[in-house]
Scaffold this active site. Sequence first.
Site, mmCIF file in Angstrom:
data_model
loop_
_atom_site.group_PDB
_atom_site.id
_atom_site.type_symbol
_atom_site.label_atom_id
_atom_site.label_comp_id
_atom_site.label_asym_id
_atom_site.label_seq_id
_atom_site.Cartn_x
_atom_site.Cartn_y
_atom_site.Cartn_z
ATOM 1 N N ARG A 22 5.076 4.726 0.861
ATOM 2 C CA ARG A 22 5.835 5.161 -0.320
ATOM 3 C C ARG A 22 6.866 6.200 0.107
ATOM 4 N NH1 ARG A 22 0.994 5.561 -4.822
ATOM 5 N NH2 ARG A 22 0.362 3.395 -4.563
ATOM 6 N N SER A 113 3.558 2.615 -7.493
ATOM 7 C CA SER A 113 2.514 2.878 -8.477
ATOM 8 C C SER A 113 2.990 3.735 -9.651
ATOM 9 C CB SER A 113 1.312 3.503 -7.776
ATOM 10 O OG SER A 113 0.262 3.623 -8.664
ATOM 11 N N HIS A 114 2.389 4.911 -9.774
ATOM 12 C CA HIS A 114 2.657 5.792 -10.909
ATOM 13 C C HIS A 114 3.849 6.710 -10.651
ATOM 14 C CE1 HIS A 114 0.117 7.481 -7.893
ATOM 15 N NE2 HIS A 114 0.528 8.682 -8.249
ATOM 16 N N ASP A 278 -0.220 2.267 -15.665
ATOM 17 C CA ASP A 278 0.836 2.874 -14.843
ATOM 18 C C ASP A 278 1.879 1.853 -14.403
ATOM 19 O OD1 ASP A 278 -0.764 1.465 -13.097
ATOM 20 O OD2 ASP A 278 -0.435 2.866 -11.444
ATOM 21 N N ASP A 280 2.432 -0.086 -11.805
ATOM 22 C CA ASP A 280 2.053 -1.403 -11.289
ATOM 23 C C ASP A 280 0.798 -1.964 -11.951
ATOM 24 O OD1 ASP A 280 0.524 0.585 -10.046
ATOM 25 O OD2 ASP A 280 0.174 -0.634 -8.272
ATOM 26 N N ASP A 282 -2.376 -0.901 -12.271
ATOM 27 C CA ASP A 282 -3.757 -0.800 -11.796
ATOM 28 C C ASP A 282 -4.492 0.421 -12.352
ATOM 29 O OD1 ASP A 282 -2.407 1.036 -10.272
ATOM 30 O OD2 ASP A 282 -3.007 0.209 -8.319
ATOM 31 N N ARG A 283 -3.772 1.344 -12.979
ATOM 32 C CA ARG A 283 -4.451 2.520 -13.553
ATOM 33 C C ARG A 283 -4.598 2.369 -15.060
ATOM 34 N NH1 ARG A 283 -2.593 8.016 -10.616
ATOM 35 N NH2 ARG A 283 -2.723 7.239 -8.492
ATOM 36 N N GLU A 365 -11.588 8.909 -10.080
ATOM 37 C CA GLU A 365 -11.116 9.914 -11.039
ATOM 38 C C GLU A 365 -9.629 9.748 -11.347
ATOM 39 O OE1 GLU A 365 -8.749 12.099 -9.718
ATOM 40 O OE2 GLU A 365 -9.038 11.129 -7.779
ATOM 41 N N SER A 366 -8.889 9.097 -10.433
ATOM 42 C CA SER A 366 -7.435 8.986 -10.576
ATOM 43 C C SER A 366 -7.060 7.833 -11.511
ATOM 44 C CB SER A 366 -6.797 8.809 -9.205
ATOM 45 O OG SER A 366 -7.376 7.711 -8.523
ATOM 46 N N LYS A 377 -7.916 -2.003 -8.292
ATOM 47 C CA LYS A 377 -8.299 -1.476 -9.590
ATOM 48 C C LYS A 377 -7.424 -2.151 -10.635
ATOM 49 C CE LYS A 377 -5.696 2.839 -8.995
ATOM 50 N NZ LYS A 377 -5.239 2.856 -7.603
HETATM 51 C C1 G16 Z 1 -3.778 5.136 -5.031
HETATM 52 C C2 G16 Z 1 -5.075 4.657 -4.463
HETATM 53 C C3 G16 Z 1 -6.217 5.260 -5.195
HETATM 54 C C4 G16 Z 1 -6.114 6.760 -5.176
HETATM 55 C C5 G16 Z 1 -4.783 7.180 -5.738
HETATM 56 C C6 G16 Z 1 -4.537 8.664 -5.586
HETATM 57 O O1 G16 Z 1 -3.629 4.689 -6.334
HETATM 58 O O2 G16 Z 1 -5.183 3.247 -4.524
HETATM 59 O O3 G16 Z 1 -7.391 4.839 -4.581
HETATM 60 O O4 G16 Z 1 -7.149 7.339 -5.898
HETATM 61 O O5 G16 Z 1 -3.749 6.537 -5.035
HETATM 62 O O6 G16 Z 1 -4.494 8.955 -4.238
HETATM 63 P P1 G16 Z 1 -4.074 10.392 -3.737
HETATM 64 O O7 G16 Z 1 -5.063 11.341 -4.342
HETATM 65 O O8 G16 Z 1 -4.169 10.294 -2.245
HETATM 66 O O9 G16 Z 1 -2.677 10.661 -4.243
HETATM 67 P P2 G16 Z 1 -2.259 4.120 -6.856
HETATM 68 O O10 G16 Z 1 -2.484 3.842 -8.315
HETATM 69 O O11 G16 Z 1 -1.258 5.197 -6.584
HETATM 70 O O12 G16 Z 1 -2.011 2.907 -6.036
#
Ligand code: G16
Length: 544
Positions: A22, A113-114, A278, A280, A282-283, A365-366, A377
């Site tokens: 990213r 993602s977000h 979010d 993409d 998945d959240r 938790e995220s 997810k």
């Molecule tokens: C990604 C990962 C998750 C993780 C999240 C936050 O999610 O797939 O497993 O919990 O990032 O990660 P960090 O605490 O390292 O920022 P996503 O939704 O961004 O793909």
Amino acid sequence: MKIKTVPTKPFDGQRPGTSGLRKKVSVFEQTHYLENFVQSIFDSLDDFQGKTLVIGGDGRYFNRKAIQTIIKMAVASGFGELMIGKGGLLSTPAASCVIRKYQAFGGIILSASHNPGGPTEDFGIKYNISNGGPAPEKVTEAIYANTQKITSYQIADTPDVDLDSIGEKILGETKITIIDPVSDYAELMAKLFDFDLIRRLFEIGNFKMRYDAMNAVTGPYAKFILEDVLKAPKGTVVNGEPKEDFGGGHPDPNLVHAHKLVEYMFSDDAPDFGAASDGDGDRNMILGRKFYVNPSDSLAVIVANFWNAPGYDRGLTGVARSMPTSQAVDRVARGMGMSCYETPTGWKFFGNLLDANKATICGEESFGTGSNHVREKDGLWAVLYWLNIIAAVNMSVEDIVKAHWKKYGRNFYSRHDYEAVDSQIANEIMDSMRAMAADSVGKFFGDYEVETFDDFKYVDPVDKSESDHQGIRVLFKDGSRIVFRLSGTGTQGATIRVYIEKYEPNVGHHDMDPQEALAELIEIAENISGIKAKTGRMAPDVIT
Ligand code: G16
């Protein structure tokens, strides 16, 4: 068709983070930057010639351009078929679903993602393997190693492909198939949940909900499943048009960035149920009327109510959560006599447990929850799971969660994020805590006695691979915890995450505000880390 070999040189910093590479769009727009990473992915793979690659993204700025480049490179590399979501769209869970359903070799997902989108914002790319899940660390490390020694890449010299018409065409030796991004995923959801029961909730029960797609990828999925199939009233899905810049918003479904939904859900006009996803897809964030469900509690409630959903009612083999996620789900697992695995942060760590059938449902938790139906997810899945529970037990969201706490006790939980911190300062903060670890066991902070103070190390129970430095854990004798981690998904400086948890069995205290219930531990976290003192910040940027 001519295949060009283009000379190139390595770029620094192409190591995938928690979930792929990213960076700012301007970084990806550098000549050869994307191409180098894509060629490094292909060079890390064996025996994919003639096989299928799935390609799609969350529709953010640069998505279409990146897909055209990837198509030409995949054709040059000899893939037999490319399955691409119409308009270049595929939510992350839908991409996982398509990889699995069509037994593809793998997939490339374009998303940050977000994180916000647009010319000055973020872009991302990640590779998923044939089980539909994010590439494990040994693959991402191999990709990274390739990025450091790349000297050339191959690309087909051919015009852009029309991404907006469903159908097939042949490019050189490769079949290009543009698919409906929604249908395979919607079909899978209909198998997992009791759609008739949910439909009755909307049609007869006059149940009202709002789903905020945050102008991101889930709009078309949610409109089709919730409004067309489940007959939720039109207008249930808001911000349902995917936009390249997410309408200028920050597509992160939490209390800060989805505040419009939160305000609506806490108003007197609030519907029964609120949810958001979010960038993409998945959240997820789950809300009841004037009630917020913490993601760790959401995971615990989903697991405890498995018998309500047809896809899960024959039982779960086990559950898994990321280390910083609260231990609420552990209590449910214990009550049900099944294993609960604790993994590092990153959905990729759940892949082996799901493949080996050691876990059926996983969560973080995220704002991430999912199951063995795909290997990512899945935001909309969690929303449908909640709808299924609500329809089956005929209770409000608040009553469901409070009944859960009454039975299992409440794990008060909060995460405090300090964003865009100078990376050197952030690393010094982490290093100074590592140095404290050995002397801290047995020490008291207020009433809290330290039982364990370490840097979390994970040994995968399936393939025995080891992952070090996955977060500093301060575990107290009474089960309370403080965890410190540096995020692996930010694109600017470092983000320090502080996770605070305390167990409260007494139902009389369950209505307390989490920040109040956790106040002493929050102070202890500052005493241990010195984050505010060392960064000059007065308060966290985001509290969830
Ligand atoms: C990604 C990962 C998750 C993780 C999240 C936050 O999610 O797939 O497993 O919990 O990032 O990660 P960090 O605490 O390292 O920022 P996503 O939704 O961004 O793909």
